[in-house]
Design an enzyme around this catalytic site. Structure first.
Site, PDB file in Angstrom:
ATOM      1  N   GLY A 147     106.650  22.053  80.215  1.00  0.00           N
ATOM      2  CA  GLY A 147     106.802  21.321  81.457  1.00  0.00           C
ATOM      3  C   GLY A 147     107.703  20.115  81.276  1.00  0.00           C
ATOM      4  O   GLY A 147     107.858  19.594  80.172  1.00  0.00           O
ATOM      5  N   SER A 148     108.284  19.639  82.355  1.00  0.00           N
ATOM      6  CA  SER A 148     109.080  18.412  82.311  1.00  0.00           C
ATOM      7  C   SER A 148     108.174  17.190  82.459  1.00  0.00           C
ATOM      8  O   SER A 148     106.971  17.314  82.678  1.00  0.00           O
ATOM      9  CB  SER A 148     110.127  18.439  83.424  1.00  0.00           C
ATOM     10  OG  SER A 148     111.056  19.458  83.183  1.00  0.00           O
ATOM     11  N   GLY A 149     108.777  16.021  82.323  1.00  0.00           N
ATOM     12  CA  GLY A 149     108.003  14.786  82.403  1.00  0.00           C
ATOM     13  C   GLY A 149     107.602  14.264  81.044  1.00  0.00           C
ATOM     14  O   GLY A 149     106.973  13.215  80.930  1.00  0.00           O
ATOM     15  N   HIS A 150     107.970  15.020  80.001  1.00  0.00           N
ATOM     16  CA  HIS A 150     107.659  14.608  78.632  1.00  0.00           C
ATOM     17  C   HIS A 150     108.910  14.143  77.894  1.00  0.00           C
ATOM     18  O   HIS A 150     108.920  14.075  76.672  1.00  0.00           O
ATOM     19  CB  HIS A 150     107.035  15.773  77.859  1.00  0.00           C
ATOM     20  CG  HIS A 150     105.802  16.314  78.482  1.00  0.00           C
ATOM     21  ND1 HIS A 150     104.664  15.553  78.600  1.00  0.00           N
ATOM     22  CD2 HIS A 150     105.510  17.520  79.026  1.00  0.00           C
ATOM     23  CE1 HIS A 150     103.722  16.279  79.186  1.00  0.00           C
ATOM     24  NE2 HIS A 150     104.209  17.476  79.466  1.00  0.00           N
ATOM     25  N   ASP A 180     101.983  28.285  79.579  1.00  0.00           N
ATOM     26  CA  ASP A 180     102.994  28.635  78.580  1.00  0.00           C
ATOM     27  C   ASP A 180     102.627  29.945  77.884  1.00  0.00           C
ATOM     28  O   ASP A 180     103.485  30.794  77.660  1.00  0.00           O
ATOM     29  CB  ASP A 180     103.150  27.497  77.572  1.00  0.00           C
ATOM     30  CG  ASP A 180     103.667  26.230  78.234  1.00  0.00           C
ATOM     31  OD1 ASP A 180     104.738  26.291  78.861  1.00  0.00           O
ATOM     32  OD2 ASP A 180     102.992  25.189  78.149  1.00  0.00           O
ATOM     33  N   HIS A 200      98.755  15.392  79.663  1.00  0.00           N
ATOM     34  CA  HIS A 200      98.835  15.400  81.118  1.00  0.00           C
ATOM     35  C   HIS A 200      97.658  14.641  81.691  1.00  0.00           C
ATOM     36  O   HIS A 200      97.253  14.856  82.808  1.00  0.00           O
ATOM     37  CB  HIS A 200      98.844  16.837  81.644  1.00  0.00           C
ATOM     38  CG  HIS A 200      99.790  17.706  80.892  1.00  0.00           C
ATOM     39  ND1 HIS A 200      99.410  18.389  79.777  1.00  0.00           N
ATOM     40  CD2 HIS A 200     101.096  17.947  81.072  1.00  0.00           C
ATOM     41  CE1 HIS A 200     100.466  19.046  79.301  1.00  0.00           C
ATOM     42  NE2 HIS A 200     101.498  18.790  80.061  1.00  0.00           N
TER      43      HIS A 200
END
Ligand SMILES: Nc1ncnc2c1ncn2[C@@H]1O[C@H](COP(=O)(O)OP(=O)(O)O)[C@@H](O)[C@H]1O
Ligand SMILES: Nc1ncnc2c1ncn2[C@@H]1O[C@H](COP(=O)(O)OP(=O)(O)O)[C@@H](O)[C@H]1O
Ligand SMILES: [Mg+2]
Ligand SMILES: [Mg+2]
Ligand SMILES: [Mg+2]
Ligand SMILES: [Mg+2]
Lengths: 334, 209, 334, 209
Positions: free
Chosen positions: C55-58, C111, C220
């Site tokens: 996921g993005s945001g990391h 994932d 998260h």
């Protein structure tokens, strides 16, 4: 205050200690002064030494730019506070390879005074010291009073250029001239979205109301031009770019280096969003972004917001920008 | 004419330091309004550390040099050079003196003030500690040879000087960018300078014989 | 929400676009899929391809580890959400140099499912795919259920090791074995001090009361082991280290790699403070930190907090860790 | 026996999508309590995009395949594979059919359910969308040949299934780490699944002839 702190007065000491442990391949502590971080390579005999220094809390600035082909020694101040004259002096000594030292620093009252005193002391010890004072922050004074403007993230590009010039064997005067040329070609602007807290104070220095933003803010929360509604990323990018371009003599066909730095707590992905817009808008005006950076390059603790820095390039600056560099905060492989 | 012994007067500086350390939070708070909020921290750290290194036997000039050294080599910021020069240049004037009289004290204050001007290049009216320091030193020197009266005059003028910064627009330093927005807040340095001078006056008065 | 956002649904697209502009010397966008970032060097004929995704945001994870000698292609998901099976497939194809592909990813339901589907599709196209699933997050499941543990910042070390092994010409099975060995030797723990906000939601997913901290938190905001008083930096470091060491079979004389990552909004200097303590405490137990990292390596938007990752080293892992790497987020010059 | 025409029934999926898009905030909010707060965003994005690509003339299976493709190739997360398989496997059953009767509809639902189990390997009671899906499909199939009654039974069972997750402890996915702390909150996927089934039932019932 949701932070990892022991004694607030020990933060800088602990930070520097951890920093030299992590980056021991590139830097070391000056044995004479634990507020001076020195490149593993320094001093290089016959090379002009490049020195900077400033308050802590801006990590990776200033210490993170110590290393190969950039800064030789950094004087470390308390959080948001200029290093001592003694630390500047010790950094000058640590960087001195017999060919003179250039102190490339930012235009703040404390730094000006401490560098001035350090220069006096260095001269007594027979070290030639030249200085360049970064003043890239457009909103910190009108164009007519450029000498009053503060130095912000543009300092990084000044160090990059000055460091490369020194690495290439230039004289102290030539390094000074290149660094001066770099900062003269550079303009920055900051936007603040949320304030930061000095651990010793335990509460923010200033407030930014939710839904608002402070345009033209300084790296220590120095108030900006105005407080406006928080706009979309693209609108903010456009507003920032306008301020920079209005102050800059850029024309179609020009090439620039763009650096977007987060102020600490803004998510990194948003810096790329800003970068994407800035690059596109420059391109739309016929201005090519020759090289770009986006990341937390020059922060202000956990402030939210970002700075935009644009440096106009010529062939010399491009070559110096591309020169190899290996520091904890910036790596360029030519 | 009343004087006090230089030997042992280093304790005055310890008392000054105590006042500064006590007001750490207040000074940072004022600085936070138009500056970066660290004035109290910087001051308390420097003065606090110096106080630990000053003994009861120290002369006033030795204590001032200790304080100046700490400020210049450990504190940095603006306060390192500004107050560092202030105390170093004051110490120079009284070095070697056994007794300090009102004239010497006045000369000492004037030298300290000049040191601050030399390093900082600010002017009265810029909304800095000079707005406390200038009127205070002037008042002391103008008060004549009555040492206690001169000290009282200095304190009164320091307080008035400090308060005068409330309505000033900052012309130098971080706050100068604020323009009109810097009005209505005391200057942090003017406030700490007033504390220093007031504490010095009070402690000196106690020692006069 | 004090953030730089245009359309919340466009963030990932804009981020990736800005990212490949900034790092065009190292990475490019897959022409077939704008959710796949590919190393400029990839595919290298005859080299095992190394793929990851998440996921993005990391940021800088995952895209920031694309480049020379690390990850060849990254599948990019929405904020905090697994990439599609198609993106994993396209990343596999972009990384495929004919010697097989290793997908080194983190243990999350999405994932797992998407990689599983991508593998099925890749097999149909004749590409051999092996996987390693990172499960370094100690607090996400008890030791007896290690297969349930999530992958966090330890993934970075898995990519470093796997990438180096592939660069040295190993077979797919050997790359898989090295990456598996790396993650088996790795333990992580996270501490949260303040939550983060997905721009599409506009408010935090969870709360951490001022003065408290969430121990064992996930990337998260997955709830941790417990919520305790916010302790001093050294106490937090000690508590984190205890959890890691209790789960790890480290002994006097061992060498480790330590990685401290900020979660996004914690000031960088505090990460060095934590590192300083961790390194000292390990040293006090006779454990040598062979190499260390401290910085925002694997973030969670603007969450406050940090993760500690400790990898036990042997000669092979040390050599692979030291191998040159050039990526936007990590540079090692051997 | 009542049936509906496959041709044009793609509109059912558009109506389902409208419900999901409308409940975007609510679904994210539920997910935020014990998950990562993005369920509504993921769902709304996928269903919203698919709806734009579905025309009034589309068959139900074509619309389901469009939705499945968007979920699998553009949305990712858990929903991409889970609902992606759900709609793909449902579409397989009705592909080529002109009319859809109650038995076909039941077989379709069962195939979708099995697809979700195949990819996700979860079980009833794990606090997932399966806790809605299993009882709903079972109820539909057990209701016999009265299509409208079967749809009503499905809706009622879906709602009961969704509500049953309230008191469950999550055993899979992000929320499973919470243990007892995951009790007392509806599962986000179970909630969205209930919305999907309820909207499908409502729209299907309208079309029955
Ligand atoms: N050039 C100067 N001359 C005299 N005083 C000054 C000058 N510049 C700043 N000051 C004083 O310094 C004070 C701020 O001190 P401090 O907060 O410790 O330093 P900094 O501004 O570096 O954070 C101001 O309130 C002002 O009184
Ligand atoms: N293996 C699984 N089988 C069925 N449903 C699952 C499974 N794993 C998760 N879910 C469902 O997915 C929902 C979460 O979806 P979403 O928030 O979109 O994805 P993510 O967990 O990746 O953020 C949960 O509420 C649960 O109902
Ligand atoms: Mg300061
Ligand atoms: Mg200050
Ligand atoms: Mg998610
Ligand atoms: Mg979710």
């Amino acid at each position: 205050m949701q932070r990892f702190v022991n004694d607030p007065d020990a933060i800088v000491e602990e930070t520097v200690r951890g920093f030299v442990k992590v980056h021991s391949d590139l830097v070391r502590l000056d044995p004479a002064n634990d507020r001076v971080v020195v490149s593993r390579d320094a001093p290089v005999q016959g090379k002009v030494g490049v020195v900077t220094g400033g308050g802590s809390g801006h990590e990776p600035a200033f210490i993170g730019y110590t290393g190969r082909n950039m800064v030789d020694a950094v004087a470390v101040g308390e959080l948001f506070s200029s290093p001592t004259a003694k630390s500047f002096l010790d950094a000058i000594k640590a960087a001195n390879g017999g060919a003179g030292v250039c102190v490339l620093y930012g235009n703040y009252a404390g730094d000006n005074m401490n560098v001035k005193m350090a220069m006096r002391m260095a001269k007594k010890e027979g070290i030639e010291v030249l200085t360049v004072v970064a003043n890239d922050d457009v909103c910190s004074a009108p164009a007519a009073e450029r000498e009053k403007r503060r130095g912000v993230a543009g300092e990084i590009l000044m160090w990059k250029i000055g460091g490369a010039k020194a690495a290439l064997g230039a004289s102290a005067a030539e390094v000074q001239a290149a660094a001066q040329k770099a900062i003269d070609a550079t303009r920055s602007i900051g936007v603040g979205l949320a304030p930061c807290t000095l651990p010793a104070n335990g509460k923010p220095n200033f407030q930014i109301e939710p839904g608002k933003m402070e345009f033209g803010i300084g790296h220590h929360g120095e108030p900006g031009v105005n407080i406006t509604e928080l706009k979309s990323a693209n609108e903010v990018a456009d507003d920032m770019l306008k301020i920079v371009l209005d102050d800059h003599d850029l024309a179609t066909g020009d090439e620039v280096c763009v650096l977007i730095s987060g102020l600490g707590a803004t998510p990194v992905n948003e810096l790329y969003v800003l970068y994407d817009r800035i690059e596109s808008q420059l391109a739309a005006q016929g201005i090519t972004t020759y090289r770009g950076f986006a990341g937390n390059y020059f922060t202000s603790l956990e402030m939210m917001g970002a700075t935009l820095t644009v440096m106009k390039l010529d062939d010399e600056l491009k070559a110096l920008l591309d020169h190899d560099v290996a520091t904890p905060a910036m790596g360029v492989n030519g | 004419m009343s004087t006090f012994a230089n030997a042992g007067a280093g304790a005055i500086i310890r008392e000054v330091a105590a006042v500064i350390v006590e007001n750490r939070g207040y000074l940072s708070e004022i600085d936070g309004k138009i500056g970066d909020g660290d004035h109290g921290n910087n001051m308390a750290k420097g003065f606090g550390r110096a106080a630990e290194r000053i003994t009861d036997a120290d002369t006033l000039d030795a204590a001032m040099m200790t304080l100046s050294d700490v400020l210049m080599s450990e504190i940095g910021g603006s306060m390192g050079p500004l107050y560092g020069m202030f105390f170093a240049d004051m110490a120079d004037v009284i070095e070697g003196k056994e007794q300090i009289d009102v004239r010497t004290f006045g000369a000492m204050l004037a030298a300290g003030r000049d040191g601050v001007v030399a390093i900082g290049s600010a002017k009265v009216g810029d909304k800095t500690l000079l707005d406390t320091l200038f009127p205070a030193v002037d008042a002391f020197c103008a008060a004549g040879d009555d040492f206690p009266a001169a000290l009282r005059a200095m304190t009164a003028a320091a307080e008035a000087g400090r308060d005068s910064t409330l309505d000033m627009v900052a012309k130098i330093g971080r706050a100068s960018r604020l323009g009109e927005r810097s009005r209505g807040v005391l200057d942090a340095g003017a406030t700490s300078c007033c504390m220093i001078l007031t504490a010095m006056a009070e402690q000196t008065a106690k020692r006069l014989a």
